[in-house]
Design an enzyme around this catalytic site. Structure first.
Site, PDB file in Angstrom:
ATOM      1  N   GLU A 243     -76.001 -58.820 -36.073  1.00 37.33           N
ATOM      2  CA  GLU A 243     -74.914 -57.544 -36.192  1.00 37.33           C
ATOM      3  C   GLU A 243     -74.315 -57.463 -34.895  1.00 37.33           C
ATOM      4  OE1 GLU A 243     -75.092 -53.638 -39.230  1.00 37.33           O
ATOM      5  OE2 GLU A 243     -76.492 -53.818 -37.205  1.00 37.33           O
TER       6      GLU A 243
ATOM      7  N   LYS B  41     -69.421 -54.360 -43.457  1.00 34.80           N
ATOM      8  CA  LYS B  41     -70.545 -53.575 -43.890  1.00 34.80           C
ATOM      9  C   LYS B  41     -70.102 -52.513 -44.742  1.00 34.80           C
ATOM     10  CE  LYS B  41     -74.918 -51.716 -42.009  1.00 34.80           C
ATOM     11  NZ  LYS B  41     -75.590 -51.360 -40.820  1.00 34.80           N
TER      12      LYS B  41
ATOM     13  N   CYS C  66     -77.835 -55.722 -41.579  1.00 33.46           N
ATOM     14  CA  CYS C  66     -78.879 -54.856 -41.212  1.00 33.46           C
ATOM     15  C   CYS C  66     -79.303 -53.903 -42.510  1.00 33.46           C
ATOM     16  CB  CYS C  66     -78.256 -53.821 -40.075  1.00 33.46           C
ATOM     17  SG  CYS C  66     -79.420 -52.610 -39.510  1.00 33.46           S
TER      18      CYS C  66
END
Length: 320
Positions: free
Chosen positions: A49, A131, A166
């Site tokens: 990430e 995300k 994540c």
């Protein structure tokens, strides 16, 4: 491609230290790692990430005001999807002949997003996602992905490749939707996360985040690559975490590769080691695991429980 034959695919999971807040050096290191993986026979490769320009742990231990200058530098060194820097990375992916999922802090106009670009062996970005919910204090610096980011799997010459960032792995419905997209190889892009300690809750430890990703392998009957960052001791001050006891440097890495029954396929590296992990996998093994557990097939009850997904991305501007 057919997943029923004996074809072996080599997957590669990165565990490495970013070039902190340095876009140009970050691109150069990314290219070196891609070429290295290609020379070692990799077909599918995953990065952590926000690999470019690195994960800013200082946002967790200093105020927004204290981080203004640091995050201004961070913004200027984040990567634009449509840029000369990205074109250089795409050319490297094409040269290496691999499929790459690149995690980075995406700079788009005046905002940042925690993004993954899916780049095929021709160097084309075949999918791009953000995300959908930055975690906790991350929301002070990164925007949210929209409905187009719910798509997390693309078809490739090496199987169906998926990816999440994540703590998206804690989003039960998001994981489930990825399974419904028939993922074969999942890229779990994580930042550097340190071992369990009294200063932070256990769910923000490398132990727990690793277990969570391992469960995704079993639950989705897919191969999973944990890709993570590390931090050296000499870069703690640079990252404004040198006085934070939670940070153990060198450390932060917990990269791993799991099979479709959740089994480890490689030996875990040291937390501070820079390494590319490799595993040779047969996608047909997925079907063996699916005999027992297919949570979007024979081991589901859609008449009782089902998932509703929107595919209409929100926009700030609408034309009459």
């Amino acid at each position: 491609m057919s997943h029923d034959g004996p074809k072996t695919i080599r997957v590669a999971a990165v565990q490495a230290e970013p070039e902190w807040n340095n876009l140009q050096k970050g691109v150069e290191k990314t290219i070196r790692l891609i070429i290295e993986a290609g020379k070692n026979g990799a077909n599918v490769m995953g990065f952590p990430e926000v690999w470019i320009p690195g994960y800013p742990w200082s946002i967790w231990n200093q105020s927004v005001v204290d981080n203004v200058e640091f995050m201004d530098e961070y913004f200027r060194n984040s990567l634009e999807r449509d840029s000369e820097e990205m074109n250089r990375i795409r050319c490297a992916v094409k040269e290496a002949g691999i499929f790459c999922v690149l995690g980075y802090s995406e700079r788009y106009q005046g905002s940042l997003y925690i993004s993954q670009s899916f780049i095929d062996e021709n160097g084309d970005i075949v999918h791009h996602r953000r995300k959908i919910k930055p975690t906790h204090v991350e929301r002070g610096f990164w925007g949210e992905g929209q409905a187009d980011s719910l798509k997390s799997v693309v078809k490739s010459s090496f199987g169906n490749i998926g990816g999440l960032n994540c703590w998206e792995h804690t989003q039960t419905l998001l994981r489930y939707y990825e399974y419904a997209q028939n993922v074969d190889i999942h890229i779990a892009s994580w930042p550097l996360i340190f071992g369990a300690c009294a200063e932070m809750q256990y769910h923000i430890s490398s132990e727990m985040c690793g277990k969570l990703t391992q469960v995704m392998s079993m639950e989705g009957a897919c191969f999973t690559l944990i890709c993570s960052q590390v931090m050296s001791a000499e870069n703690c001050e640079r990252n404004k975490v040198d006085k934070w006891s939670f940070v153990k440097a060198p450390g932060g890495g917990f990269s791993m590769i799991y099979g479709p029954a959740g089994e480890p396929l490689v030996e875990a590296p040291d937390a501070g080691e820079e390494v590319i992990l490799y595993a040779d996998v047969k996608l047909a093994e997925k079907w063996r695991a699916k005999q027992n557990l297919d949570v979007v097939g024979h081991y589901s009850r859609p008449d009782l429980l089902s998932l509703k997904v929107t595919n209409n991305a929100a926009s700030q501007v609408h034309f009459a």
